[in-house]
Design an enzyme around this catalytic site. Structure first.
Site, PDB file in Angstrom:
ATOM      1  CD  GLU A  16     -26.265  33.387 -12.922  1.00  0.00           C
ATOM      2  OE1 GLU A  16     -26.113  33.397 -14.153  1.00  0.00           O
ATOM      3  OE2 GLU A  16     -26.870  32.486 -12.316  1.00  0.00           O
ATOM      4  CE  LYS A  25     -24.066  23.995 -13.876  1.00  0.00           C
ATOM      5  NZ  LYS A  25     -24.651  24.880 -12.849  1.00  0.00           N
ATOM      6  CB  SER A  53     -22.968  33.272 -14.815  1.00  0.00           C
ATOM      7  OG  SER A  53     -24.094  33.806 -15.449  1.00  0.00           O
ATOM      8  CB  SER A  57     -26.278  37.074 -24.766  1.00  0.00           C
ATOM      9  OG  SER A  57     -26.083  37.986 -23.701  1.00  0.00           O
TER      10      SER A  57
END
Length: 371
Positions: free
Chosen positions: A15, A146, A199, A339
């Site tokens: 990213e 995650k 992302s 954003s």
């Protein structure tokens, strides 16, 4: 006395370019009458360089993100770890000479993904006693992973999508057993996700078992640890969270909704940043008041459960029967003026430039780790 803020952007993750675009937004909006800004670009190899603080140098051009040029004055970290009551002093190498650059009051890590959003840079700043914007080491690391995030949220009674965690070496050794477990316990379609990437990099929707091998190859290219989750039928809702002021409860926004058209399978990297497909963003989300409040409650609880500081964007699914399932927690969400996170706060009456000030002033007041 003016406050000196070091913006850190670029970095080693996939990213990198998006981080540079984020920096462009901040550089254009930060209050220059109040803050002296030092722009520090981190190359893809991890070198820290003094770069332009002109916002126009960090924008998308013809659909391409900017890049930190590896040629430039190198920034050196402080020689001393801790000087009571004194800001950390950065140095710069110019034409073979080491010169003083600036004393830094606050660092603002505009770094997305690994080696920036995962606790690594946060740990370095803690060791140097430099106050910084955003969550600390443990909270950053747990939120970047995650699998760890969902384990902590489930333990607190917050629902998430069913699925499994898979390591690359286990897939290589026992792929057939893993496939058999998935077929028996988790109905298609599945989402295959790198555990520690952002992302939507490396994320694939799997509609047919024959697609699993390629999906895992794409995910393992980003991270040897992967999640395979059941697809949730629901609306994608996002909520912004800011740390409370003076020890009070955290602040949340009215949630917004990302609507993906039929020409997209999901809200992927190209759709988020490069205009791929049909996407619309509604703020506030068109949900009953009770469901909007339920989303805000889940977002606030997730912020507290994970021990977050500064800011976060909590992404959830709202199912047809009204369940709110946590999807992801972003400790450094997309932060360009367009954003979702800044847009949500602008809707709450906190404009982009004031949002930046809010975060910097929070960081100035924070206490770092134990002495």
């Amino acid at each position: 006395m003016r406050t000196t803020v070091a913006l850190l952007f670029g970095g080693r993750s996939g990213e990198h370019g998006i981080s540079c675009v984020t920096a462009g937004g901040i550089l254009a909006a930060i209050d220059r009458d109040r803050y002296d800004v030092i722009a520090i670009g981190i190359t893809r190899e991890g070198r820290w360089l003094l770069v332009s603080d002109d916002a126009s140098d960090w924008t998308l051009v013809d659909g391409r993100t900017p890049e930190i040029d590896p040629q430039g004055p190198e920034v050196l970290l402080p020689e001393q770890r801790y000087r009571p009551g004194r800001p950390a002093a950065l140095r710069v190498v110019r034409e073979g000479r080491i010169e003083q650059l600036a004393e830094i009051d606050v660092a603002f890590p505009l770094l997305h993904g690994s080696y920036g959003e995962d606790g690594t840079v946060q740990g370095m700043l803690e060791m140097l006693d430099i106050p910084y914007v955003g969550s600390g080491v443990l909270a950053s690391a747990a939120s970047m992973d995650k699998a760890a995030t969902k384990q902590m949220l489930r333990a607190a009674g917050i629902g998430t999508a069913p699925g499994i965690v898979l390591h690359e070496d286990l897939w290589a050794r026992e792929g057939r057993r893993v496939q058999a477990h998935l077929y028996q316990n988790h109905p298609l379609p599945w989402f295959v996700k790198p555990a520690r990437a952002g992302s939507s990099l490396g994320v694939t929707r799997v509609n047919d078992p024959a697609e699993l091998d390629l999906a895992l190859k794409n995910a393992f290219a980003e991270d040897p640890k992967v999640l395979i989750e059941e697809a949730v039928v629901g609306r994608e809702i996002e909520c912004g969270v800011l740390q409370g002021i003076d020890g009070r409860e955290c602040r949340t926004t009215v949630p917004g909704e990302v609507k993906v058209g039929d020409d997209l399978e999901f809200y992927d990297y190209e759709a988020k940043y490069f205009g791929k497909g049909t996407v619309s963003i509604d703020v506030p989300a068109d949900l009953p008041d009770a469901q909007l409040e339920a989303v805000r409650e889940v977002a606030a609880r997730a912020f507290e459960v994970l021990g977050l500081e500064g800011l976060a964007r909590v992404d959830v699914f709202v199912t047809e029967d009204g369940q709110v399932l946590a999807n992801e927690v972003n400790t450094m969400p997309g932060f360009t003026p367009y954003s979702m996170f800044p847009v949500l706060w602008a809707h709450m009456g906190l404009p982009y430039s004031e949002l930046i000030t809010d975060l910097v002033e929070q960081a100035r007041r924070r206490r770092l780790g134990p002495r």
